[in-house]
Design an enzyme around this catalytic site. Structure first.
Site, PDB file in Angstrom:
ATOM      1  N   SER A  10      -5.813 -10.769 -13.872  1.00 39.96           N
ATOM      2  CA  SER A  10      -4.648 -11.578 -13.562  1.00 39.96           C
ATOM      3  C   SER A  10      -4.695 -12.895 -14.312  1.00 39.96           C
ATOM      4  CB  SER A  10      -4.554 -11.838 -12.062  1.00 39.96           C
ATOM      5  OG  SER A  10      -5.275 -13.001 -11.726  1.00 39.96           O
ATOM      6  N   LYS A  11      -3.522 -13.411 -14.598  1.00 37.67           N
ATOM      7  CA  LYS A  11      -3.394 -14.651 -15.352  1.00 37.67           C
ATOM      8  C   LYS A  11      -4.146 -15.799 -14.677  1.00 37.67           C
ATOM      9  CE  LYS A  11      -1.210 -17.763 -18.063  1.00 37.67           C
ATOM     10  NZ  LYS A  11      -1.513 -17.941 -19.487  1.00 37.67           N
ATOM     11  N   ARG A  12      -4.079 -15.820 -13.366  1.00 39.71           N
ATOM     12  CA  ARG A  12      -4.675 -16.939 -12.631  1.00 39.71           C
ATOM     13  C   ARG A  12      -6.197 -16.957 -12.723  1.00 39.71           C
ATOM     14  NH1 ARG A  12      -3.299 -18.340  -6.754  1.00 39.71           N
ATOM     15  NH2 ARG A  12      -4.933 -19.784  -7.339  1.00 39.71           N
ATOM     16  N   PHE A  40       3.293 -14.943 -21.727  1.00 39.37           N
ATOM     17  CA  PHE A  40       2.114 -14.650 -22.556  1.00 39.37           C
ATOM     18  C   PHE A  40       1.976 -13.137 -22.628  1.00 39.37           C
ATOM     19  CE2 PHE A  40       0.744 -14.439 -18.240  1.00 39.37           C
ATOM     20  CZ  PHE A  40      -0.250 -13.482 -18.210  1.00 39.37           C
ATOM     21  N   ASP A  53      -8.230 -14.782 -14.667  1.00 38.55           N
ATOM     22  CA  ASP A  53      -8.926 -14.291 -15.846  1.00 38.55           C
ATOM     23  C   ASP A  53      -8.280 -14.748 -17.148  1.00 38.55           C
ATOM     24  OD1 ASP A  53     -10.550 -12.511 -14.088  1.00 38.55           O
ATOM     25  OD2 ASP A  53      -8.592 -11.584 -13.765  1.00 38.55           O
TER      26      ASP A  53
END
Length: 475
Positions: free
Chosen positions: A239-241, A17, A243
RNA sequence: GCCCCCAUCGUCUAGUGGCCUAGGACACCACCCUUUCAAGGUGGCGGCACGGGUUCGAAUCCCGUUGGGGGUGCCA
């Protein structure tokens, strides 16, 4: 500074992404390339994942195109894969070995830890520096960090100096012979004649190592610029996790590209004057690395949405209709798709346009036009119909609407007159009509909506609501 | 542990020694407008982390404290 051509590299890590932080860095590089007539070089970091998933790279290219960094622009170069240069990476390392800037080391990770523990220290102690080890299987090549101080001259932060004594002899080639990222990066920057490295602040502590590599390789050090990171409400790096960081996601939710670009640019920088909403041309004109803020910025979705609303409202109606199109044809649209009428939508469009903050809110404003029945919100319906006079108003309006001229002013006059009869202002009197026909208490201007729906359907819904409310009341 | 970076309204920022009684934007609150909701208009709330210097004068320069963040891999 030399007069070599200006080349700005953007090297996102491919993770499936496109990160909003990366988008902002890309925008910085892009603005600079455009203003200086330089080149934006897109370099894709080489990872096993990325190699196996070409769609990841395509995703980056698509996302870049969305925010205006178009691959077909003459200022755009790439994408390049780092792996293309692997042989060069190793060759560079060997040059470093031959010139004495690097040496081989046979210590394993465990041995390094043991030594550190015994010495009560931390990390590698440069043990192999002068042991004269040669290349051999199991030997890693390490850079011989010179004595002294490394001063990183950064366009955003000024001079940052690092005492080399705090930098251990780092690995260039792993014991299996493969080059590490740090080295690959520097060699690629040299190969691609990169003049400016504009990247996130998190890379600053590793910069002295890279700078030493440039120097040891006999190449000109690029201009550094470390821009502040984007953080969440906990002030942690996005962070992807934790946010919502994928620009694709904002695009899918109906954030328009111009708003995204404009908002991203106000994170860590501000255009001159009292307005933050400025066209991209102004950004290109005014953006300077020297003006970039030093502290991390919070990615505020509310403010993004506010910008987005402004951009949506500023659109010519036709453009708004076109922009809303994907959201009206989506799979999860609330109405049966054969009932959707583009001509009808075009007529409500101006009324909807000034009410939405995101494009994905559009279907919710117009669904009542395309649904076979009013999408009744029970709580709203009960509340409004329980109010005094609501049923009387409905009945009177039905009688009048049966024959009245079918245009907004006439419909409004009827509501006004009926309301007056029952001692209610228009604001109150319109409520039961609105709920009966649109199912909700909020929405686009009512009488205009009624006109679009048509007399027969409006009367049908008014009668249905009256029956429903009357029935409920008699229970 | 060691190293590096950072510190102005809740948030994003303007500010580079006097123009600062610190400006704008988002958010929030109130009022106006109004056909609901928005939009728009007007107004309001609200900040220089702390302590020392330097200076005639400091948000701005220096030192320290505190508080945040990041880095420190034979990850990328």
């Amino acid at each position: 500074m030399s007069d070599r051509p200006l080349r700005f590299r953007f090297a996102p890590s491919p993770t499936g992404f496109f990160h909003v932080g990366g988008a902002r860095t890309a925008l910085y590089n892009w603005a600079l390339a455009l203003r200086t007539g330089g080149t934006f070089v897109l370099r894709i970091e080489d990872t096993d994942e990325a190699r196996n998933r070409p769609e990841w790279t395509q995703g980056i290219i698509d996302a870049l195109a969305w925010i205006g960094v178009r691959a077909d622009d003459p200022h755009f170069e790439g994408p390049y894969f780092q792996s293309r240069y692997a042989a060069e990476h190793i060759a560079a390392a060997q040059r470093l070995y031959k010139s004495g800037h690097a040496y081989y080391c046979d210590l394993t990770g465990e041995q390094i830890q043991e030594r550190a523990k015994a010495a009560g220290a931390q990390g590698y102690d440069n043990h192999s520096r002068d042991r004269g080890l040669g290349p051999a299987p199991g030997h890693a090549l390490r850079f011989r960090v010179p004595d002294g101080t490394t001063v990183v001259t950064d366009l955003v932060r000024g001079d940052v100096s690092f005492d080399n004594a705090n930098i251990e002899d780092f690995v260039l080639l792993r014991s299996n012979g493969t080059p590490v990222f740090l080295l690959a990066n520097v060699v690629d920057d040299i190969t691609m004649r990169i003049s400016h490295v504009v990247r996130a602040e998190e890379h600053l502590p590793n910069t002295p190592k890279q700078q030493m590599l440039f120097e040891a390789l006999g190449d000109e050090v690029p201009v550094w610029a470390h821009v502040p990171v984007l953080v969440n409400e906990q002030r942690k790096k996005l962070s992807k996790r934790r946010d919502k960081v994928a620009v694709e996601q904002y695009r899918d939710e109906g954030i328009v590209a111009d708003a995204m670009v404009n908002y991203l640019m106000t994170l860590g920088w501000a255009p001159r004057g009292d307005t933050e909403i400025v066209p991209w041309t102004t950004v290109v004109d005014q953006f300077r690395l020297e003006d970039v803020t030093h502290s991390p910025a919070f990615f505020d979705i509310k403010k993004l949405t506010a910008f987005n609303g402004e951009y949506i409202r500023a659109l010519p109606v036709d453009d708004f209709v076109a922009a809303a199109q994907p959201f009206l044809a989506a799979d999860d649209v609330p109405w049966p798709c054969e009932r959707f009428d583009p001509a009808l939508f075009e007529q409500v469009a101006p009324l909807v346009q000034e009410r939405v903050g995101r494009l994905d809110e559009v279907p919710g404003y117009v669904d009542f036009l395309f649904l076979p029945d009013a999408p009744i919100d029970d709580a709203a319906f009960t509340k409004v119909m329980d109010a005094p006079k609501s049923l009387d108003i409905l009945a009177d309006v039905i009688a009048a609407y049966d024959t009245v001229a079918w245009h907004a002013d006439a419909l409004k006059d009827v509501a006004l007159a009926v309301g007056e009869q029952h001692g209610l202002k228009l604001g109150k009197a319109q409520a039961p009509i609105r709920v009966a026909v649109t199912g909700r208490t909020v929405g686009p201007p009512l009488f205009e909506s009624l006109v679009l729906l048509g007399r027969d359907e409006v009367l049908r819904r008014l009668r249905a609501a009256l029956g429903r409310a009357g029935g409920a009341q008699s229970e």
